[in-house]
Design a protein around this motif. Structure first.
Motif, PDB file in Angstrom:
ATOM      1  N   LEU A 108       0.812  -1.210   0.000  1.00  0.00           N
ATOM      2  CA  LEU A 108       0.000   0.000   0.000  1.00  0.00           C
ATOM      3  C   LEU A 108       0.852   1.270   0.000  1.00  0.00           C
ATOM      4  O   LEU A 108       0.333   2.360  -0.250  1.00  0.00           O
ATOM      5  CB  LEU A 108      -0.933   0.008   1.215  1.00  0.00           C
ATOM      6  N   VAL A 135      -5.108  -1.136  -3.469  1.00  0.00           N
ATOM      7  CA  VAL A 135      -6.143  -0.771  -2.496  1.00  0.00           C
ATOM      8  C   VAL A 135      -7.540  -0.918  -3.099  1.00  0.00           C
ATOM      9  O   VAL A 135      -8.481  -1.327  -2.401  1.00  0.00           O
ATOM     10  CB  VAL A 135      -5.918   0.652  -1.955  1.00  0.00           C
ATOM     11  N   GLU A 139     -10.776  -2.945  -1.817  1.00  0.00           N
ATOM     12  CA  GLU A 139     -12.020  -2.244  -1.528  1.00  0.00           C
ATOM     13  C   GLU A 139     -13.226  -2.856  -2.218  1.00  0.00           C
ATOM     14  O   GLU A 139     -14.347  -2.801  -1.694  1.00  0.00           O
ATOM     15  CB  GLU A 139     -11.890  -0.771  -1.927  1.00  0.00           C
ATOM     16  N   LEU A 167     -10.873  -0.827   5.323  1.00  0.00           N
ATOM     17  CA  LEU A 167     -10.774  -0.502   3.900  1.00  0.00           C
ATOM     18  C   LEU A 167     -11.904  -1.139   3.103  1.00  0.00           C
ATOM     19  O   LEU A 167     -12.376  -0.574   2.117  1.00  0.00           O
ATOM     20  CB  LEU A 167      -9.431  -0.975   3.337  1.00  0.00           C
ATOM     21  N   TRP A 198     -14.073   3.897   2.270  1.00  0.00           N
ATOM     22  CA  TRP A 198     -14.142   5.359   2.255  1.00  0.00           C
ATOM     23  C   TRP A 198     -15.542   5.845   1.879  1.00  0.00           C
ATOM     24  O   TRP A 198     -15.990   6.884   2.370  1.00  0.00           O
ATOM     25  CB  TRP A 198     -13.079   5.970   1.354  1.00  0.00           C
ATOM     26  N   ARG A 249      -4.963   5.507   3.449  1.00  0.00           N
ATOM     27  CA  ARG A 249      -5.898   5.740   2.345  1.00  0.00           C
ATOM     28  C   ARG A 249      -6.743   6.968   2.645  1.00  0.00           C
ATOM     29  O   ARG A 249      -7.210   7.167   3.776  1.00  0.00           O
ATOM     30  CB  ARG A 249      -6.801   4.515   2.204  1.00  0.00           C
ATOM     31  N   SER A 251      -9.818   9.374   0.371  1.00  0.00           N
ATOM     32  CA  SER A 251     -10.518   9.552  -0.893  1.00  0.00           C
ATOM     33  C   SER A 251     -11.778  10.358  -0.642  1.00  0.00           C
ATOM     34  O   SER A 251     -12.210  10.541   0.498  1.00  0.00           O
ATOM     35  CB  SER A 251     -10.865   8.188  -1.521  1.00  0.00           C
ATOM     36  N   GLU A 267      -7.879  11.155  -4.760  1.00  0.00           N
ATOM     37  CA  GLU A 267      -7.455   9.751  -4.694  1.00  0.00           C
ATOM     38  C   GLU A 267      -6.059   9.688  -4.092  1.00  0.00           C
ATOM     39  O   GLU A 267      -5.090  10.134  -4.707  1.00  0.00           O
ATOM     40  CB  GLU A 267      -7.437   9.104  -6.084  1.00  0.00           C
ATOM     41  N   VAL A 269      -3.359   7.119  -1.789  1.00  0.00           N
ATOM     42  CA  VAL A 269      -2.977   5.894  -1.088  1.00  0.00           C
ATOM     43  C   VAL A 269      -1.468   5.915  -0.935  1.00  0.00           C
ATOM     44  O   VAL A 269      -0.742   6.234  -1.872  1.00  0.00           O
ATOM     45  CB  VAL A 269      -3.463   4.623  -1.826  1.00  0.00           C
TER      46      VAL A 269
END
Length: 354
Positions: A108, A135, A139, A167, A198, A249, A251, A267, A269
């Motif tokens: 990640l 990621v 997700e 996540l 997210w 992460r 977003s 975005e 990560v």
């Protein structure tokens, strides 16, 4: 014509992914389509994966379905879109993400970019951050299988499992042992997905199955546009060095004062961040019914942060400092246009095919 039932196996670690896909195909009686059959330059985009799957299985009995091992370049969003397309002749029943638990944080945090699309002549056309691919595969998975977990201490394993659950809260989480878990029948995937953690945070509906004191999340909302110069300093000088903990992460969507009328997808990560301009036809999947969506999309920020050992109050204050002050807000758009804006823009046009 009956649709071919597809189980997609994704994951950043090729050996573990390939082994799991092979064993899953053997034990479930499904036909295996290995990643090697889908990684030629002519088979990079997701629609071609679906067509290749249908063509490759036409000469064998597919009544039990197929297991498609997807290459590391697989975009989970594109994959789901392609395999749920009515024209593809496939039914996507599951997305299984195989994760090397011992190296998850490294995956990640990867800083490299890999080729995810090529021209008809085979030349690289589009690059995507490896960490972002990793990621999003997590997700959008229906099941996440942790391998090599037994080398971790109990506290570290608890942290990894809670992070994965945050996540991807809708995924079934499994520790891989000697046998393969039988496939569990569930509703088929549809093109629109709201599985990502997210998205749940933005909808105030974040319910991970596992928690750990080190794993935390933040729903950040701010009606004022961002000053991009100050935001860059927050990102580079404070967030990236870990002043607020390890942000794994983040977003959502945001507005820069220097770009009036533009809503951007945020975005982030690991060490990579991008701002994708949303067109009038783009949808923020899963958050269109968010109570503040209309107001925030026209003015400010709605962001989700997930990480380890986060100082949520300090992070919130730092982000607030990147928003316009009272005096800046009163100065208006003509003054905002003179603010430094160091960020490039990834526009929708850059993602169109040749």
């Amino acid at each position: 014509m009956d649709r071919v039932d597809v189980v997609a196996v994704v994951g950043a670690c090729a050996p573990e992914r390939a082994l799991y896909a092979r064993r899953l195909a053997e034990e479930s009686g499904r036909t295996l389509i290995p990643a090697a059959h889908l990684s030629r330059p002519s088979a990079v985009d997701a629609r071609t994966w679906a067509e290749t799957a249908a063509e490759g299985t036409a000469r064998v009995d597919v009544s039990a379905g197929v297991v498609v091992e997807c290459p590391a370049t697989a975009s989970a969003i594109d994959l789901i879109g392609a395999l749920t397309d009515p024209a593809a002749g496939t039914r996507l029943g599951a997305v299984i993400c195989v994760v090397d638990a011992a190296h998850l944080l490294d995956d990640l945090a990867a800083e490299d970019f890999i080729v995810t699309a090529r021209t008809r002549a085979g030349q690289p056309r589009e690059f995507t951050a490896r960490a972002l691919l990793t990621v999003t595969q997590l997700e959008y998975a229906s099941t996440i299988v942790l391998v090599n977990w037994d080398v971790l201490s109990t506290p570290d394993l608890s942290t990894v499992m809670a992070l994965v659950s945050t996540l991807s809260p809708r995924a079934r989480l499994r520790l891989h042992v000697s046998s393969i878990d039988p496939l569990t029948a569930g509703p088929a995937y549809a093109a629109a997905q709201d599985r990502a953690g997210w998205v749940g945070i933005l909808n105030d509906d974040a319910t991970p199955h596992m928690t750990d004191r080190r794993v935390c999340s933040l729903h950040y909302q701010q009606l004022r546009p961002l000053h991009p110069g100050r935001l860059q300093r927050v990102l580079d000088d404070r967030i990236e060095p870990g002043e607020f903990g390890l942000i794994v992460r983040s977003s959502g969507f945001c507005r820069f004062a220097t770009r009036p009328g533009e809503t951007m997808q945020w975005e982030h990560v690991g060490c990579t961040i991008a701002f994708q301009v949303l067109s009038d036809h783009d949808r923020l999947v899963g958050i269109d019914d968010h109570p503040a969506a209309e107001e925030l999309m026209s003015v400010g920020q709605d962001l989700a942060f997930i990480g380890l050992d986060l100082d949520l109050d300090a992070l919130t204050r730092a982000l607030d400092e990147a928003a316009l002050t009272d005096a800046e807000l009163e100065a208006g758009p003509e003054a905002w246009a003179r603010f430094p804006d160091p960020f490039p823009t990834w526009s929708p046009a850059e993602n169109t095919a040749d």
